[in-house]
Design a protein around this motif. Structure first.
Motif, mmCIF file in Angstrom:
data_model
loop_
_atom_site.group_PDB
_atom_site.id
_atom_site.type_symbol
_atom_site.label_atom_id
_atom_site.label_comp_id
_atom_site.label_asym_id
_atom_site.label_seq_id
_atom_site.Cartn_x
_atom_site.Cartn_y
_atom_site.Cartn_z
ATOM 1 N N ASP A 28 18.007 106.099 -85.484
ATOM 2 C CA ASP A 28 17.493 104.688 -85.164
ATOM 3 C C ASP A 28 17.319 104.457 -83.646
ATOM 4 O OD1 ASP A 28 17.653 101.988 -84.652
ATOM 5 O OD2 ASP A 28 18.570 101.680 -86.494
ATOM 6 N N GLU A 29 15.935 104.556 -83.419
ATOM 7 C CA GLU A 29 15.562 104.383 -81.898
ATOM 8 C C GLU A 29 16.215 103.402 -81.149
ATOM 9 O OE1 GLU A 29 11.560 104.035 -79.243
ATOM 10 O OE2 GLU A 29 11.492 105.231 -81.256
ATOM 11 N N GLY A 35 22.423 102.667 -76.991
ATOM 12 C CA GLY A 35 23.695 103.506 -76.585
ATOM 13 C C GLY A 35 23.796 104.226 -75.264
ATOM 14 N N LEU A 36 22.428 104.786 -75.111
ATOM 15 C CA LEU A 36 22.177 105.735 -73.920
ATOM 16 C C LEU A 36 22.133 104.761 -72.729
ATOM 17 C CD1 LEU A 36 19.246 107.879 -75.240
ATOM 18 C CD2 LEU A 36 21.425 108.538 -74.648
ATOM 19 N N PRO A 51 19.587 110.146 -65.466
ATOM 20 C CA PRO A 51 18.368 110.261 -65.481
ATOM 21 C C PRO A 51 17.714 108.943 -65.337
ATOM 22 C CG PRO A 51 19.310 111.502 -67.462
ATOM 23 C CD PRO A 51 20.354 110.717 -66.856
ATOM 24 N N PRO A 52 16.392 108.832 -64.803
ATOM 25 C CA PRO A 52 15.891 107.551 -64.668
ATOM 26 C C PRO A 52 15.372 106.855 -66.037
ATOM 27 C CG PRO A 52 14.231 109.364 -64.034
ATOM 28 C CD PRO A 52 15.614 109.834 -64.208
ATOM 29 N N LEU A 56 14.075 108.090 -70.607
ATOM 30 C CA LEU A 56 14.516 107.919 -72.041
ATOM 31 C C LEU A 56 13.576 108.187 -73.160
ATOM 32 C CD1 LEU A 56 16.222 104.497 -71.012
ATOM 33 C CD2 LEU A 56 17.498 106.618 -71.773
ATOM 34 N N PRO A 57 12.442 107.893 -72.990
ATOM 35 C CA PRO A 57 11.584 108.210 -74.442
ATOM 36 C C PRO A 57 11.481 109.766 -74.626
ATOM 37 C CG PRO A 57 10.572 106.827 -72.687
ATOM 38 C CD PRO A 57 11.569 107.088 -71.913
ATOM 39 N N VAL A 58 11.854 110.696 -73.721
ATOM 40 C CA VAL A 58 11.563 111.970 -73.928
ATOM 41 C C VAL A 58 13.186 112.181 -74.306
ATOM 42 C CG1 VAL A 58 11.909 114.262 -72.686
ATOM 43 C CG2 VAL A 58 10.420 112.659 -71.946
ATOM 44 N N MET A 59 14.288 111.673 -73.937
ATOM 45 C CA MET A 59 15.485 111.887 -74.515
ATOM 46 C C MET A 59 15.739 111.628 -75.936
ATOM 47 S SD MET A 59 17.956 110.723 -71.260
ATOM 48 C CE MET A 59 19.390 111.435 -72.003
ATOM 49 N N LEU A 60 14.960 110.515 -76.272
ATOM 50 C CA LEU A 60 15.119 109.646 -77.800
ATOM 51 C C LEU A 60 14.267 110.847 -78.555
ATOM 52 C CD1 LEU A 60 14.421 106.021 -76.854
ATOM 53 C CD2 LEU A 60 16.548 106.990 -77.958
ATOM 54 N N MET A 61 13.257 111.508 -78.184
ATOM 55 C CA MET A 61 12.452 112.358 -78.989
ATOM 56 C C MET A 61 13.351 113.605 -79.055
ATOM 57 S SD MET A 61 9.718 113.014 -80.685
ATOM 58 C CE MET A 61 8.664 111.545 -79.805
ATOM 59 N N GLU A 62 13.911 114.135 -78.155
ATOM 60 C CA GLU A 62 14.975 115.084 -78.287
ATOM 61 C C GLU A 62 16.075 114.892 -79.326
ATOM 62 O OE1 GLU A 62 16.490 115.990 -74.551
ATOM 63 O OE2 GLU A 62 14.848 117.163 -73.897
ATOM 64 N N ILE A 63 16.599 113.491 -79.427
ATOM 65 C CA ILE A 63 17.519 113.246 -80.283
ATOM 66 C C ILE A 63 17.043 113.251 -81.881
ATOM 67 C CG2 ILE A 63 19.158 111.184 -81.167
ATOM 68 C CD1 ILE A 63 19.435 110.944 -78.099
ATOM 69 N N LYS A 64 15.764 112.696 -81.761
ATOM 70 C CA LYS A 64 15.146 112.685 -83.160
ATOM 71 C C LYS A 64 14.753 114.051 -83.848
ATOM 72 C CE LYS A 64 10.858 111.138 -85.425
ATOM 73 N NZ LYS A 64 9.400 110.345 -85.196
#
Length: 335
Positions: A28-29, A35-36, A51-52, A56-64
């Motif tokens: 759930d993005e 949470g991040l 991280p700046p 965050l978008p890159v981190m969310l993609m990694e979590i996905k």
């Protein structure tokens, strides 16, 4: 019966709140983004670099991607609920419920407030965690914020799993089973701990003892494995994050020992979750070792009877202390 107070009338007014860490069952993005951001805010308060926001978008993609690798689902919440259900069987007539500390609902404080609304006047809070850590500190702060004393509700927070012998025995049992028929002198073991930044320990953030207790736990496991015939120098501790040696480093320290099998066993998480089912095996198998060495990554502790027994004993201890302290308060008021 736990103690003399455990008559139905008392049990009915006593609550047991099991507290899981919390991890969304599916990606759930919005939940992860919130949470991040909260986590990074906490890190900034301790002086850690984060991280700046544009990362965050890159981190969310990694979590996905991690969810997809796990089959689209984290079993953490499911297993926590199962653990709670099994613990509740040992405490009939009590109010037993489960809530979570972060990411998902219900929040454990909401579960406690609902119990109070239903007439509960004693509550044992039980963190489903391995060590005294920043998480247990957060939980205690949230309990204090409920203002239970002003509501005439007596409460106690149990110790984490570290203080029970059962998790040590469980980890030993799982490793022995995984070794199978491989000669023990040809088996290496990596005990995968969570890890916490040294800055948190130096600052005594939320009175954390995480790193110290994880190391002590692994020492107990190591001693037990040596007594079973494993080789002392072939058993090492590695950390999932924040602390060295990280898991690839730990696996690589065993590379020159002419081993056939390396067993990687989580020593901190009592459930299947992203750390246990993705991070640990991915990092362990990224180590630069002989491809003929079999790397076996074991799963969470889940609903193993030894873990359920550990929780049951922690609850019994907490309830005994809760009612003992309650009796002292009453006696003090009478004198």
């Amino acid at each position: 019966m736990i103690m003399a107070h455990d008559e139905k009338s008392t049990n009915a007014k006593t609550g047991i709140v099991m507290i899981g860490h919390g991890e969304p069952e599916i990606f759930d993005e919005d939940v992860w983004l919130k949470g991040l951001r909260e986590m990074f805010d906490e890190f900034r308060q301790t002086g850690l670099e984060v991280p700046p926001d544009d990362a965050l978008p890159v981190m969310l993609m990694e979590i996905k991607d991690k969810y997809e690798a796990m089959g689209g689902k984290s079993r953490h919440a499911e297993v926590c609920r199962k653990q709670c259900e099994l613990v509740a069987q040992h405490f009939p007539n009590y109010h037993v419920g489960i809530g979570f500390n972060e990411f998902i609902g219900p929040c454990f404080t909401e579960v406690a407030e609902e119990m109070i609304h239903e007439g509960v006047r004693h509550i044992a809070f039980v963190p489903m965690l391995q060590t005294d850590s920043t998480h247990t500190g957060e939980i205690r702060n949230k309990i204090n914020a409920l203002g239970l004393d002003s509501k005439e509700v007596q409460w106690i927070m149990s110790k984490p799993l570290f203080y029970r012998p059962e998790p040590t025995q469980l980890v030993i049992n799982k490793i022995v089973e995984a070794a199978g028929k491989t000669p023990l002198e040809k088996v290496g073991v990596v005990l995968a701990s969570h890890g916490e930044p040294d800055e948190w320990t130096r600052l005594c953030l939320e009175n954390t003892r995480c790193k110290e207790q994880e190391t002590a736990f692994c020492a107990c496991v190591k001693k037990g494995l040596v007594e079973k015939g494993f080789v002392w120098d072939n058993i090492v501790q590695g950390f999932n994050e924040f602390t060295h040696p990280e898991l690839p480093e730990a696996v690589e320290t065993l590379a020159d020992k002419n081993l056939r099998k390396v067993i990687v066993m989580p020593s901190f998480g009592s459930t299947d979750c992203m750390h246990v089912n993705y991070d640990i095996p991915t990092k362990a198998k990224s180590a630069l070792v002989d491809p003929h060495v079999e790397i076996v990554c074991l799963g969470g502790w889940n609903d193993d009877p030894l873990i359920i027994k550990a929780y049951v004993e922690l609850v019994k201890e907490a309830l005994a202390k809760l009612f003992e302290d309650g009796d002292r308060r009453i006696q003090s008021q009478d004198t």
